[in-house]
Design an enzyme around this catalytic site. Sequence first.
Site, mmCIF file in Angstrom:
data_model
loop_
_atom_site.group_PDB
_atom_site.id
_atom_site.type_symbol
_atom_site.label_atom_id
_atom_site.label_comp_id
_atom_site.label_asym_id
_atom_site.label_seq_id
_atom_site.Cartn_x
_atom_site.Cartn_y
_atom_site.Cartn_z
ATOM 1 N N ASP A 1 -4.425 0.808 -9.393
ATOM 2 C CA ASP A 1 -5.858 0.526 -9.595
ATOM 3 C C ASP A 1 -6.185 0.346 -11.074
ATOM 4 O OD1 ASP A 1 -5.691 1.118 -6.928
ATOM 5 O OD2 ASP A 1 -6.775 3.008 -7.056
ATOM 6 N N SER B 1 -26.180 7.582 -15.080
ATOM 7 C CA SER B 1 -25.689 6.627 -14.095
ATOM 8 C C SER B 1 -26.832 6.184 -13.203
ATOM 9 C CB SER B 1 -24.595 7.291 -13.249
ATOM 10 O OG SER B 1 -24.353 6.530 -12.092
ATOM 11 N N GLU C 1 -7.338 10.530 -14.670
ATOM 12 C CA GLU C 1 -7.617 10.733 -13.235
ATOM 13 C C GLU C 1 -6.790 11.914 -12.703
ATOM 14 O OE1 GLU C 1 -9.090 7.846 -11.039
ATOM 15 O OE2 GLU C 1 -8.940 9.017 -9.199
ATOM 16 N N GLU D 1 0.836 -1.215 0.000
ATOM 17 C CA GLU D 1 0.000 0.000 0.000
ATOM 18 C C GLU D 1 0.860 1.252 0.000
ATOM 19 O OE1 GLU D 1 -3.137 0.056 -1.141
ATOM 20 O OE2 GLU D 1 -3.658 -1.328 0.467
ATOM 21 N N SER E 1 -13.698 4.500 -9.190
ATOM 22 C CA SER E 1 -13.298 5.479 -10.210
ATOM 23 C C SER E 1 -12.452 4.814 -11.297
ATOM 24 C CB SER E 1 -12.558 6.662 -9.582
ATOM 25 O OG SER E 1 -11.499 6.212 -8.776
ATOM 26 N N GLY F 1 -13.180 2.875 -1.496
ATOM 27 C CA GLY F 1 -11.799 2.399 -1.550
ATOM 28 C C GLY F 1 -11.633 1.119 -2.354
ATOM 29 N N LEU F 2 -12.627 0.789 -3.195
ATOM 30 C CA LEU F 2 -12.510 -0.414 -4.026
ATOM 31 C C LEU F 2 -12.352 -0.035 -5.502
ATOM 32 C CD1 LEU F 2 -15.184 -2.669 -2.248
ATOM 33 C CD2 LEU F 2 -12.705 -2.686 -1.926
ATOM 34 N N SER F 3 -11.928 1.200 -5.715
ATOM 35 C CA SER F 3 -11.593 1.669 -7.065
ATOM 36 C C SER F 3 -12.766 1.779 -8.017
ATOM 37 C CB SER F 3 -10.523 0.794 -7.705
ATOM 38 O OG SER F 3 -9.298 1.070 -7.134
HETATM 39 C C1 GLA Z 1 -5.199 4.716 -4.080
HETATM 40 C C2 GLA Z 1 -4.465 5.050 -5.373
HETATM 41 C C3 GLA Z 1 -3.444 3.965 -5.721
HETATM 42 C C4 GLA Z 1 -2.550 3.634 -4.541
HETATM 43 C C5 GLA Z 1 -3.384 3.415 -3.276
HETATM 44 C C6 GLA Z 1 -2.523 3.224 -2.062
HETATM 45 O O1 GLA Z 1 -5.998 3.599 -4.259
HETATM 46 O O2 GLA Z 1 -5.385 5.158 -6.423
HETATM 47 O O3 GLA Z 1 -2.681 4.365 -6.832
HETATM 48 O O4 GLA Z 1 -1.583 4.628 -4.351
HETATM 49 O O5 GLA Z 1 -4.265 4.491 -3.030
HETATM 50 O O6 GLA Z 1 -1.784 2.053 -2.164
#
Ligand code: GLA
Length: 390
Positions: free
Chosen positions: A174, A69, A162, A35, A130, A126-128
């Site tokens: 991500d 959406s 982004e 991380e 975006s 926090g699961l991406s």
């Molecule tokens: C976010 C960012 C990633 C990474 C994480 C931390 O998810 O989008 O690129 O830096 O934080 O690991």
Amino acid sequence: MQSTQSAKTAFFKAFGEGGKIRVIRAPGRVNLIGEHTDYNDGFVCPMAIEPQVVIASRFRDDGIVRVASTAFEGEVAQFSIEQKITRGEPAWANYFRGVAAELEAAGIPLTGMDALIDNTLPVGGGLSSSAAIEVGAALSFLTLAGLEMDRDRLALICQKAEHEYAGVPVGIMDLMIVATGKAGCATQYDCRSGTRQFVKIDSNDLRVVIANTMVRHELTGGEYAQRRRQCEEGAAWFAKQNPGASIKALRDVTMKMIHEAEGKLDDTILRRCRHVVSENLRTTEAVTALAQSKYERAGELMIQSHRSLKDDYEVSCPELDFLSSEAMKVKGVYGARMTGGGFGGCIVALVRPRDVDALTAQLEKTYQEKFNIKPAVFATTATAGASVVE
Ligand code: GLA
């Protein structure tokens, strides 16, 4: 989970029936370990997960892009690919604008389209979500134009979108995993060389459980960019102190150098650097442990990762700390840690398959008692990266 059909139904409701509809799916991701290392040229170990974004789209011949959406019913964002694409309202559509602009900048011919985003990923969880929307948008544009693109290049274009359009200086992790994940595997990715090693996650043996604190994480708040700057400052300091070592990023700094810096380098910067340097070591070791089915060891490294993110990197929060430590009280849980950028979002736990229910029950009960919020807890398999469904 939402289906192709439900995305199409929502599409027809927003834009009317008829025409050929293309459907793209793009998964979310969870990072098992590694991380805040990606923007330091380090190692990450994420996997794509079952919750995903589905985008239904239909060609338009007038260069107009309209985006709706299911998360924002009644709102339709609109822009033209024939004019300069700028950020605008509604803000959630900036991912689409950004991707269109960066694809154009890369010389990709685009067409207009109507697009509907159907999302089962929690926004700000926090699961991406975006990254999934960006990769899904890019694949939709490419598919309607009848084009294909190397997935690593596509991830880089989305990362640029982004940076420029969402205003967050994210690393590559991500976008990379959403675009290139492999079903049944986590991916150890070397963010400097771009090389990958797949790590099998056999769900008969090991389950991945995610628990959402329901506390929104906001990477646009400035903390993320601040951590990046602190890492750069640290790398520059180490480069100056060790002129012969050719240090370009924290990837090149060793634990020995970290120890030698104690008392000389500003304490906050030192702790940020110590997290990154130790996390890289933990990540490569955890990948080896996972590959050898040494789950106890991989779990210990996850716990150490959490502690380092909490104390040295300072990106955790009480809710993440609580869920991680509650998870460790359940028999059969090998390891648990916060995952993603931090300041809210989710924890990830590795658990023996037969103990998933006990873990879920424990987290739901104790978290609710403590914070009066029901956390969303679910097990997931590792899925494939984004794909064209039809
Ligand atoms: C976010 C960012 C990633 C990474 C994480 C931390 O998810 O989008 O690129 O830096 O934080 O690991």
